[in-house]
Scaffold this motif. Sequence first.
Motif, short mmCIF file in Angstrom:
data_model
loop_
_atom_site.label_atom_id
_atom_site.label_comp_id
_atom_site.label_asym_id
_atom_site.label_seq_id
_atom_site.Cartn_x
_atom_site.Cartn_y
_atom_site.Cartn_z
N ALA A 39 0.83 -1.21 0.00
CA ALA A 39 0.00 0.00 0.00
C ALA A 39 0.87 1.26 0.00
N THR A 42 2.32 1.71 -3.37
CA THR A 42 1.29 2.18 -4.30
C THR A 42 1.10 3.69 -4.19
N VAL A 73 -5.84 6.13 -7.53
CA VAL A 73 -4.95 5.09 -7.02
C VAL A 73 -4.31 5.54 -5.71
N GLY A 77 -4.61 3.45 -2.25
CA GLY A 77 -3.42 3.02 -1.54
C GLY A 77 -3.33 3.61 -0.15
N THR A 80 -5.76 1.83 2.15
CA THR A 80 -5.24 0.51 2.51
C THR A 80 -4.15 0.62 3.57
N ALA A 109 -7.52 -2.69 -0.56
CA ALA A 109 -6.47 -3.17 -1.45
C ALA A 109 -7.05 -3.54 -2.81
N ALA A 112 -7.52 -0.27 -4.79
CA ALA A 112 -6.26 0.22 -5.36
C ALA A 112 -5.81 -0.66 -6.52
N PHE A 113 -5.92 -1.98 -6.35
CA PHE A 113 -5.51 -2.91 -7.40
C PHE A 113 -6.39 -2.74 -8.64
N THR A 116 -5.66 0.60 -10.41
CA THR A 116 -4.32 0.61 -11.00
C THR A 116 -4.25 -0.25 -12.26
N SER A 144 0.44 -2.66 -6.11
CA SER A 144 -0.97 -2.91 -5.81
C SER A 144 -1.26 -4.41 -5.79
#
Length: 609
Positions: A39, A42, A73, A77, A80, A109, A112-113, A116, A144
Amino acid sequence: MTTQITAPETPNAPTTGSAPTGLIPLPEHIGRALATGGALLTVASAFLAWTWTSAFPGDLTVYGYPGGLQVLVLIGGALTALFALSSYSVKGLGWATPAGADAAIKLAALAAFGTTWYTVLAISVKLGGVVNLEPGGYLAAAASLTALLGALALPFERPDPDPIDPEDSGWNQFKHKTAHGKRQLQAAFATGTIRPLGKLPSYAEILIIIAAMAIGLTVFTYGIGTAYDELFIGFLITVGLCFTALLKAGLVARISAITSKHRNITMIGAFVAAAAFPFTQSDDQYATIGVYILIFATVALGLNIVVGLAGLLDLGYVAFLGVGAYTAALVSGSPSSPLHIQMPFWASALLGALVSMIFGVLIGAPTLRLRGDYLAIVTLGFGEIFRIAVLNTDGTSGPDITNGSAGISSIPNLNILGFDFGQEHTLLGFTIGRFANYFLLMLLITLVVVIVFRRSSDSRIGRAWIAVREDETAARAMGINGFRVKLVAFALGATLAGLAGAVQAHVTYTVTPEQYMFAHVVPPNSAFLLAAVVLGGMGTISGPLVGAALLYLIPAKLQFLGDYQLLAFGLALVLLMRFRPEGLIPNRRRQLEFHENTEAPAALSKAGV
């Protein structure tokens, strides 16, 4: 016989050397470290360049300054990292996860993933391959993914509910679920899994409310002002998953408890924040969407009285909006109006509301003795009868009243006490245009509708509506005249819709029969209105307002999908109803009905918030 209640055994403090218990076969302490480190990386990657050319929207070539999708993003992050550090019992961060951090870490998470990797794939597709990525893009993708894998290594543990006797009545099962939720909540507080906030001074709670309103205004302004399609899709991914993470962390329930304690301040703060929206816009481009959202939301709140409080399934509610709009248009002084009458706005608005109420009584009196699907079919028929009637009263097949399919056009702008709503005005140094003027006017009408809804739901008639909704036979046995209270709800809902329709006629300049179909492509229509009430949360104030905003904003922003727009929109609704069937902002009773094992944070919120 004594029943032992086992509290959840996963406090926020991490354990070391534990066996793998998550989806990824890693020890818990390693997964937590990966989630935290990923995180933080990221967040750092958002300050690097992700591509070498500014051809991709948002100009992701700048070092040290996130732009476009990088901002989303960065938010995912950072959230997270906040939850992950909170799980280590970092001093001062425990307030962020009153219900535990593990589930919130997974969702943050994933946000963010998802954002991204969506950005990385969009860059590759639009610019012609992953070769167009700079090191910052690769770092963001790897970081991420690492955070998500670490989060999935965290345990998925949930306390088992007490067994429910399937032969119990629905009311006994409801009482059992409520008692179980209270016991689990007490046990969680006792073990520290849920940390009470403690007694805060009133000024601190008010500051929290102000901060929540400011964040809400920022999120709404950012979403409505997304300049390109990729940014809006990333916005949906980030906001949807991050909001769910906040729910799982218990932070939303904690803030809801504070707002419930200061309901008047919360309502004032919400409308002040909404009134500030036009001043954040440089032109009328997004203020236009804002005023239509308010019209849609106001009508949805009126429908919430009929559906959410009284439990009457009305599929022709948009017809009352049309009655108010046509009534106001006929007396607006429009050159295409056969009546050639011009009344002041306050008189036309009251007349539109009155005529809608009369129609509500005339339709409700002979039909409200029906129940369930039969009532829904009759109301659907009324909606179609209204549309066909205004279509045929064109002087050819009927009297010349509505100009048929041509409708009533050239409706003049409002002029109240010398204030022309069609002209730009300078207020407090800000220039606000036509739609911003109507936005502020519609906001006042929304405030009136909210007050009416709140006072009605808390009154004796409101309690009677709820009793009839839950069990009309039992309500009649207790001395409630079911037909009368349902007729009052039907008439009041129609009145509020007619009031909103009077403003809509002046905003759109033209009223035509096609605007009031059951499933017109552009909301508001009966299908979208009902979806807004169910999606937002039946029986609440803020639920239909949020649901209407989403149901209007998302289709308006998904126009780039063309023929697949309604498919994507329908899939989103199906997923939402699958994972949140009680609505985004549910009534507590409905939440208990939909979930056998109500989570402890949900028990902190109050109904009607």
